[in-house]
Design an enzyme around this catalytic site. Structure first.
Site, PDB file in Angstrom:
ATOM      1  N   GLY A   1     -19.659 -22.236  14.922  1.00 25.75           N
ATOM      2  CA  GLY A   1     -19.029 -21.423  13.896  1.00 25.75           C
ATOM      3  C   GLY A   1     -20.059 -20.672  13.075  1.00 25.75           C
ATOM      4  N   GLU A   2     -19.692 -20.329  11.842  1.00 29.73           N
ATOM      5  CA  GLU A   2     -20.561 -19.589  10.906  1.00 29.73           C
ATOM      6  C   GLU A   2     -20.760 -18.137  11.319  1.00 29.73           C
ATOM      7  OE1 GLU A   2     -24.368 -21.479  10.383  1.00 29.73           O
ATOM      8  OE2 GLU A   2     -23.495 -23.441   9.936  1.00 29.73           O
ATOM      9  N   GLY A   3     -20.248 -17.738  12.487  1.00 26.10           N
ATOM     10  CA  GLY A   3     -20.536 -16.420  13.033  1.00 26.10           C
ATOM     11  C   GLY A   3     -21.737 -16.441  13.960  1.00 26.10           C
TER      12      GLY A   3
END
Lengths: 340, 340
Positions: free
Chosen positions: B307-309
């Site tokens: 996640g987090e980009g």
């Protein structure tokens, strides 16, 4: 050339486990970070800041057999295009911040010296590998050595990541022949459509490759393979890999031509394998066969089949990322983040 | 929001054919170049130079059901880590030259204003979606609107490529619920191990998601989905996609949380789909289901599940490359290269 440093690899694995992310959640980047640590013999490994693409160009006598629809003059024209900055590899290298050096490994025309060009040639056209060796053993040894010295010199000058690329009309033919010879796969399995050929030319290409491989003594060493099956740019790229690895620099390999060079380099010095990063999975079937033989898992799979190092250079940010993760991420402790 | 420009797409396809490379040899990059041309309504499209990652964080009431081994406080702690530059997304954004803005979309703690932080929250903890809506419809509408305005403002300030990222302990649960609801796949098919849970917790998570989806009226619209299934960061990211697309900016989506937001955005405005670029194939099964539903082919497949980009931002160089190919490569004519 030394083996990868197992202590640094273990240190990387341990460090990954303490970084502020779920264990293993960066997948292939974690595996790559361990490899880079092993190459650098320290953890964290340095983040590469001076990547260099070596695009080696050469011409192939086997095109007399009609294995490609492209005229031989395109090899030299593309060298001009590389030096003018207009080819795909130039654009992609700019995007990722890599330099490009073009190598005349054996292009079939006079070659004036120019900035950005290294003229390493010992000949202008390989033999027709269907019926004769591509070059003499001495020529193969000389080209490997020149490629090795180029990589060593660049590494001494600060280059800390190498990418191998190629240009050579007809060069998927010697590449498939090398892949077939080294991996033991049939010519049919490892021969592809290269830059885009029809069914009839493909069947003919397979037959040409079968003859070339069939001509070879089954116990050839690395230089013997390069000598018998070619080509000039493949010999130079094998040397680049050996020189880079010897200098402790990771080498991103591109598609099937680079992978054929990797097989030659591997036959010369098996330790080179640990220094190789597979940039992408080329659409050429020989690429997948070589990747499997070498135990390399490619980082990208974008249906590329261009060569020039295009698929390799696109992996440069991923190598930087893998090193950056180890070098710059906070740990649970340092960031005050709770664990599960 | 307008449809992609079909003339620019056709112009890109025609231009690709004249560039100094075998036709189609740049694979997915050519397809991406056409999409970018359609988004920009011109060919060549601009090469993005100001990419921005929007990392939206929110907390989830459903963790009361025991769907994750991580404590809720980690969401806020990771916001601090993002702002200090020590998280994976910070490292990866630096590698590719992207900026990062962190959004408090609904983190369950007081949040002092800080540089690099946009506080868009309307609440601090969503409802437990197993038994109740995540938020009111008005709250969902407000968060989508705030996300939209954030993207519009950044685009007006020069941002020309957006990447969506997320942080929120427990947020694979609402994401899988949204994917199941929108695609019609069973909760079992689309529910994964998130940050790494065992078999028992996974079976429980599937049951929780089945209850959440089962609670929903089958005819929910986009805002209804965000309201019923959450979460705060998903609503904000849906707005970011709508705002970016409305401003003509391509949006790289990350993994399953971003893809759940994409499904919400798509239910609000189907045209948004044309502006989305799938950065990578997350290991979460819900990601693949959403990608297939939206008809998106991911650029990377590196077994990421952070996640987090993180997987989105790694695709930034590929987007630049696809635009660069169209903008900067020579043609056969201009470079004087012979054709086959």
């Amino acid at each position: 050339m030394r083996e990868l440093d197992s202590q640094a690899i273990a240190a990387a694995a341990e460090r990954q486990a303490g970084l502020t992310k779920p264990a293993g959640s960066l997948g292939e980047l974690e595996r790559l970070g361990e490899q880079l640590s092993g190459i650098a013999a320290c953890c964290p490994p340095p983040i590469p800041s001076r990547p260099l693409v070596v695009v080696a160009a050469g011409d192939h006598g086997v095109i007399a057999e009609g294995v490609t629809p492209w005229p031989q003059e395109v090899t030299g024209q593309m060298v001009d295009n590389f030096l003018a900055g207009g080819a795909a590899i130039n654009v992609l290298a700019r995007v990722v911040g890599a330099d490009v050096v073009v190598v005349d490994a054996g292009v079939n025309r006079p070659q004036p010296e120019r900035d950005g060009l290294a003229i390493l040639k010992v000949g202008r056209l390989t033999g027709n590998i269907r019926i004769e060796p591509a070059m003499s053993r001495d020529e193969a040894a000389e080209l490997v050595d020149r490629g090795r010295r180029l990589a060593e010199e660049r590494a001494a000058g600060g280059v800390d990541l190498l990418v191998t690329g190629d240009m050579g009309i007809g060069n998927t033919t010697p590449s498939a022949a090398i892949v077939s010879y080294v991996t033991g796969r049939s010519p049919q399995e490892v021969t592809g459509r290269g830059t885009g050929i029809g069914d009839e030319m493909l069947a003919h290409k397979v037959a040409v490759i079968a003859d070339a491989v069939g001509r070879c003594d089954p116990s050839l060493d690395g230089l013997g393979i390069a000598s018998q099956l070619g080509g000039y740019e493949i010999a130079v790229l094998a040397g680049v890999m050996l020189g880079g690895a010897g200098a402790g620099v990771p080498v991103i390999v591109d598609g099937v031509i680079s992978l054929a060079a990797a097989l030659v380099a591997y036959r010369i010095e098996p330790l080179v394998r640990g220094y190789l990063v597979a940039g992408h999975r080329s659409m050429e079937p020989g690429a997948s066969a070589a990747l499997e033989f070498l135990g390399l898992r490619p980082l990208l799979d974008l249906n590329l089949r261009l060569g020039e190092g295009s698929g390799g250079v696109l992996a440069v940010p991923l190598v930087k990322a893998a090193a950056g993760i180890l070098a710059e991420m906070a740990t649970f402790d340092s960031a005050g983040v709770s664990e599960k």
